[in-house]
Write a protein that holds these residues in place. Structure first.
Motif: not given
Length: 888
Positions: A703-711, A776-777, A779-786
Motif C-alpha cells: 500500500g505504501r508503494l501503491a498508486s491511489p485507489p482512483d489512479a 505502483a498501479w 502494487f495497488r491491484e495486487a494489494a486490493d486483490v490479495l
C-alpha cells in the motif's frame, strides 16, 4: 502511518460491531439478485461450541462470503436444534427447568459463534423448542396424518423399565439400558409412525439425481433403504409337528436359486409360530426370553454369537415331499425384516454357515465358481457368496444364478398351498417406518387427543400450538407429562367429553427435518413457509430451495438426511412445498478435528489431562510432555477425535483470545483437505498466526508503494509490473476455481504462493530509487486483490487491511475481482526430455519456439550432453508443447 503489527483482539471486536450495526448480513427476500442458500447443520445447544463447530461454520462462511462477493443474494442463517434428552437429564440432575438450561446454553454459544466473525443472518434465528416453531411442526403432523402419511399402530420396542422410556436399538448395550443399566424388555406399545416406507422407491431412485452429494453418502442411503428383489416362499409344515392352526411358514429370500442347499429354517423370537411353540415348551420360552434381552441393533446381531433352539417343527421342501428341514428360533433373525423367517443355506451365507457348524447341520454347496469342478468343490469355513454355476441342484444344475432364480420362481408360482401360489415375486425394502413417539417431556408434543367415545382425534388447528407445561417435576422415573396433574386432561374436540392428550413427544429428528425451509421465512405466523420464497421459479425469481450447499458431518449421512428427504416430499404432498422434493442440492461432509491425547500414570490410576495443562518440549527430535503445574511426566498418546472423555479438547474461546478468530479460521482451512480430519496443534496455530501478521505487513508495504485507489490504469506495463500482474491474476483464477469447489486448503496454498510473489516484487522495488507509475498501479491491484482473496477466510484482517489501503466501504461488501484471462497465458513451457525412451531431464522454452529451437535447447541440457558422451544423436523427435525424444 498504520502499525506493522495486527492487533486481532482490538480489530475483531470492532469490525464485528460494524457488521452488526450496519446489518450487512441480513438477507432480504425481495432482493432482485440471484439467490444462493448456504447452510451448515445447526448445533445442539449443549453449552459450548467446540473446534468441530469452528471448522464446520468457517467452511460455510467462506462460501457465503465468496458468493456475496460474486453478486448473489446469500441466505446464511443460524438456529438451534434445541429439544432432546440432554436437557431433560440436566433438569433432573441440576433441579432446573429444561427451558432455562437450554436458553442459557444458547446465549453462551451464540456469543461464541459471533466471536468467530461468521456472516450469519441472526434476524432469522430460532430454536426448535420455541412454540412459534413447533406450532408449525404440529400443523404439518396433522396435515401428514390427513394425507395418510402418519399411522398409529402397535410396534415392538426396547423398553427400559427403570427410566420408563423407549430406547433406540443402539441404546441397548449387552441387553441393558445405556443409562440405567436395567435389563431391557421387549414390549408391544402403540406408537406413532411416519410412513416413510411409502416413499422407499422414490427415495432410492432420486439418489441418482444428487450428483453434488458424496458418493459415499448416497451409497450409505442406498444400503439403508435396502431394496431387494426376491421371492415370498410358503413352505408346508409337516403334519404332526406344527403348532395348532399352523400349516405353512412364509419366508422371504433373495436367493431362491440356492433352495437345494437349504438345511434349516430360522425364525425370530417373536414370530407367531415361535410364540405358539413356546406355550408348551418351557425351555423354548426361556430361550426366547434370553434372546429378547439381547441387543437388537444390526451391529450387535452381526457380531453376537449365533444361537438357536430347535423347536421340533419341520417344514417340507417345496421340490421334495420326502425332505424335511428343522425349524429353529434364532437370535440373528428379526421380525421386522421380511417375514421374520429365513431358510438357511450354509454354503452360501457366512451367518448360516457359522450357525450350521455350531449345530452340526448339513452344508451342501449348490453354487461353484464358473469353470469349477462340481465333483471336488466344497465349502469349509468360508461361505461362497459370489455368482457362479449351479451344482447339486437337480434340474438347476449348470444354470447361472439369474436363470435358476427365474426357474424356481416360475415352477413354484404354478403350485398352490392353501389356495395361494407357493411362491410370489416380491420387492422388499430394509427401510422401516419412522417411529417418532418418545416418552419424554422435552420435545414437541404430539397434537392428538384420546377419547373413549371418539377414539384418537386431531387437535383443532385453532388450538395449536399444544404447549409444553412449564411446571413439571423430574422426581419420578418416566415421562413428566404423564405425571402432570392437569396438562393431559382436556375435552374431546368432537364430542366434548373428558379426554386426555397424547403424552408422547416427537423424536427430535423431526425438528431438524424441516428447519431449512423455516429459515426462508421465519416470521410467517400462519404457515411453516411462504411458497413464493421457498422453491421453484416465481415471477422469474429463483426460490430459496433446495439449499444450494449443505455442510455437516458424515455421522448424519443416513438418519437426518434421509428423514429430511422424506419430510420434503411429505411437505410437497401436503402443499407446504410446491416444486422441490430434494431439500439439499449440494452436500459436503467435512472431516473431524482431532488432537493428541495426554495421560498421567499407569493402570487403574491413570487419567487424561487437557492440552492446556501440558507442556511439550522437543529436544533433538524427541517430543516429551509434562504437567505445567508440577512437572509430572505425561504420556503422549494417539491422535483421536476431540472428546470430553479423553480431554483432548481445545476451547475455541482460548484460541480466539490468544490468537484471534482469523487465525483459528485460517488454520482450520489450511492444514488438510476439508473432507479429511484436521490435526489441531499448537505449532500449527502459531504458524497461522505468523502468516496473519505477515499478510498484514505485506499489504501495508504494498500500500505504501501503491498508486491511489482512483489512479488511471497505465497504457503499458514494464516487465516487473507485468510479472506482478501475472501473479495477481493467476492467484485470482486459482482461488476462484477452488473456493467454488470447496477446496479450501488449495485456496490457502494459492494465497501463500501469491504472498511470496508479492514479497519478491516488493524486494525488487526496494532496489530501485523510485517506483514507476505502472509498477505502483500493479502494487495497488495486487494489494486490493490479495485482501479480497483472503476476505472470506480472514474477514477481520481483510477489513483492517482494506481500511489501511484507503478503500471506501467494507471489504465484506467488495465485489470479487474479474480475471484478465490474457494474463493467464504462459510465455514459456517446460517439456520433458526422454533419452532412449526414459525421461532424463526437462527443458524450458518459449511457447512459440520453433522445432529447431526446441531441439537445440534440449541438446544443450547437461544431462542430455552427458548421455550422448560427445556423440551426435541418431535422431531427435519434437512433439510441439508436449515432449522431446532423443535417440542416442
Amino acid at each position: 502511518m498504520a502499525t506493522d503489527r495486527y492487533n486481532a483482539r482490538d480489530a475483531e471486536a470492532r469490525w464485528q460491531k460494524v457488521w452488526t450495526d450496519q446489518k450487512i448480513f441480513e438477507t432480504k427476500n425481495d432482493d432482485p439478485r440471484p439467490r444462493y442458500y448456504v447452510l451448515e447443520m445447526f448445533p445442539y445447544p449443549s453449552g459450548r461450541i467446540h473446534m468441530g463447530h469452528v471448522r464446520n461454520y468457517t467452511m460455510g462462511d467462506v462460501l457465503a462470503r465468496w458468493r456475496r462477493a460474486m453478486g448473489y443474494n446469500v441466505l446464511h442463517p443460524m438456529g438451534w436444534d434445541a429439544f432432546g434428552l440432554p436437557a431433560e437429564n440436566a433438569a433432573r440432575d441440576n433441579k432446573i427447568n429444561p427451558r432455562i438450561w437450554t436458553y442459557e446454553n444458547i446465549d453462551t454459544m451464540k456469543r461464541q459463534l459471533k466471536s468467530m466473525g461468521l456472516s450469519l443472518d441472526w434476524s432469522r434465528e430460532f430454536a426448535t423448542c420455541d412454540p412459534t416453531y413447533y406450532k408449525h411442526q404440529q400443523k404439518m403432523f396433522l396435515d401428514f396424518w390427513k394425507a395418510g402419511l402418519v399411522e398409529r399402530k402397535s410396534a415392538k420396542v426396547n423398553w427400559d423399565p427403570e427410566d420408563m422410556t423407549v430406547l433406540a436399538n443402539e441404546q441397548v448395550i449387552d441387553g441393558r439400558g445405556w443409562r440405567s443399566g436395567a435389563l431391557v424388555e421387549q414390549r408391544d406399545l402403540t406408537q406413532w409412525f411416519f410412513k416413510i416406507t411409502a416413499m422407499s422407491q422414490d427415495l432410492l431412485d432420486s439418489l441418482g439425481t444428487l450428483d453434488r452429494w458424496p458418493e459415499k453418502v448416497r451409497l450409505m442411503q442406498e444400503n439403508w433403504i435396502g431394496r431387494s428383489e426376491g421371492l415370498l416362499l410358503r413352505w408346508p409344515i409337516q403334519k404332526g409337528t406344527a403348532p395348532a392352526g399352523e400349516t405353512e411358514l412364509e419366508v422371504y429370500t433373495t436367493r431362491p436359486d440356492t433352495i437345494f442347499g437349504a438345511s434349516f429354517m430360522a425364525i425370530a423370537a417373536d414370530h407367531p409360530i415361535a410364540k405358539k411353540a413356546a406355550e408348551n415348551n418351557a425351555k423354548l420360552a426361556a430361550f426366547i426370553d434370553e434372546v429378547k434381552r439381547g441387543g437388537t441393533s444390526a451391529a450387535e446381531i452381526e457380531t453376537a454369537e449365533k444361537k438357536g433352539f430347535d423347536t421340533g417343527i419341520r417344514v417340507v421342501h417345496p421340490f421334495d415331499d420326502s425332505w424335511t428341514l428343522p425349524v429353529y428360533v434364532a437370535n440373528f433373525v428379526l421380525m421386522d425384516y421380511g417375514t421374520g423367517a429365513i431358510f438357511g443355506c450354509p454354503a452360501h451365507d457366512q451367518r448360516d454357515l457359522d450357525f450350521a457348524r455350531k449345530y452340526d447341520l448339513p452344508v451342501v454347496a449348490v453354487v461353484m465358481p464358473k469353470g469349477g469342478d462340481a465333483a471336488t468343490f466344497s465349502v469349509a469355513n468360508e461361505a461362497f457368496v459370489d455368482d457362479g454355476t449351479m451344482i447339486n441342484s437337480r434340474f438347476l444344475d449348470g444354470m447361472a444364478w439369474k436363470q435358476a432364480f427365474d426357474d424356481v420362481a416360475d415352477r413354484l408360482a404354478a403350485v398352490t398351498i392353501n389356495g395361494r401360489p407357493m411362491a410370489e415375486r416380491k420387492v422388499q425394502f430394509r427401510l422401516r417406518d419412522w417411529l417418532i413417539s418418545r416418552q419424554r417431556y422435552w420435545g414437541c408434543p404430539i397434537p392428538a387427543i384420546h377419547c373413549e367415545a371418539c377414539g384418537t382425534v386431531p387437535v383443532p388447528n385453532q388450538d395449536l400450538p399444544v404447549r409444553l407445561p412449564d411446571d413439571v417435576t423430574f422426581d419420578k422415573p418416566g415421562n413428566p407429562l404423564d405425571h402432570h396433574p392437569t396438562w393431559k386432561n382436556v375435552k374431546c374436540p368432537q364430542c366434548g367429553k373428558d379426554a386426555r392428550r397424547d403424552t408422547d413427544t416427537m423424536d427430535t429428528f423431526v425438528d431438524s427435518s424441516w428447519y431449512f425451509a423455516r429459515f426462508t421465512d421465519p416470521w410467517n405466523a400462519d404457515e411453516p413457509t411462504t411458497l413464493d420464497v421457498v422453491d421453484g421459479d416465481h415471477n422469474g425469481k429463483k426460490g430459496w430451495l433446495p439449499v444450494d450447499q449443505y455442510i455437516g458431518g458424515i455421522e448424519h449421512a443416513i438418519l437426518h438426511l434421509l428423514y429430511s428427504r422424506f419430510y420434503a416430499r411429505a411437505m410437497k404432498e401436503t402443499n407446504h412445498l410446491n416444486a422441490v422434493k430434494e431439500p439439499f442440492a449440494g452436500l459436503f461432509t467435512q472431516g473431524m478435528v482431532v488432537h493428541e491425547t495426554y495421560r498421567v500414570g499407569n493402570g487403574q490410576n491413570a487419567y487424561y489431562v487437557t492440552p492446556s495443562e501440558v507442556k511439550i518440549e522437543d529436544a533433538g527430535g524427541k517430543r516429551t510432555a509434562s504437567l505445567i503445574a508440577d512437572g509430572t511426566a505425561v504420556e503422549i498418546g494417539s491422535i483421536e477425535k476431540m472428546s470430553k472423555s479423553k480431554k483432548n479438547v481445545v476451547d475455541p474461546d482460548d484460541i480466539i483470545a490468544t490468537f484471534g478468530a482469523d487465525t483459528a479460521r485460517w488454520f482450520m482451512l489450511s492444514d488438510s483437505p476439508p473432507e479429511r480430519d484436521v490435526i489441531w496443534t499448537e505449532e500449527g496455530a502459531q504458524g497461522a498466526w505468523r502468516f496473519v501478521q505477515r499478510l498484514f505487513r505485506l499489504v501495508g508495504e504494498a500500500g505504501r508503494l501503491a498508486s491511489p485507489p482512483d489512479a488511471p490504469r497505465p497504457a503499458e506495463f514494464s516487465e516487473p509490473a507485468f510479472t506482478l500482474r501475472k501473479a495477481t491474476h493467476g492467484a485470482l483464477a486459482k482461488v476462484s476455481d477452488d473456493v467454488e469447489k470447496l477446496r479450501f486448503n488449495r485456496c490457502v496454498a494459492h494465497i501463500y504462493e501469491f504472498a511470496n510473489a508479492l514479497q519478491a516484487s516488493l524486494t525488487a522495488a526496494a532496489a530501485q530509487k523510485t517506483v514507476s507509475d505502472d509498477f505502483a498501479w500493479a502494487f495497488r491491484e495486487a494489494a486490493d486483490v490479495l485482501v479480497r482473496l483472503f476476505q472470506p477466510m480472514m474477514p477481520h484482517l481483510a477489513e483492517e487491511c482494506w481500511q489501511n489501503l484507503g478503500q471506501k466501504g467494507l471489504a465484506a461488501e467488495a465485489t470479487w475481482p474479474a480475471v484478465e484471462k490474457a494474463l493467464l497465458v504462459e510465455d514459456e513451457v517446460t517439456l520433458p526430455v526422454q533419452i532412449n525412451g526414459k525421461k532424463r531431464a526437462e527443458v524450458t522454452v518459449g511457447r512459440n519456439a520453433t522445432i529447431m529451437e526446441v531441439e537445440q535447447a534440449a541438446l544443450a541440457v547437461e544431462a542430455v550432453q552427458a548421455a550422448l558422451g560427445g556423440k551426435p544423436p541418431r535422431k531427435v523427435i519434437v512433439v510441439p508443447q508436449r515432449i522431446v525424444n532423443v535417440v542416442a
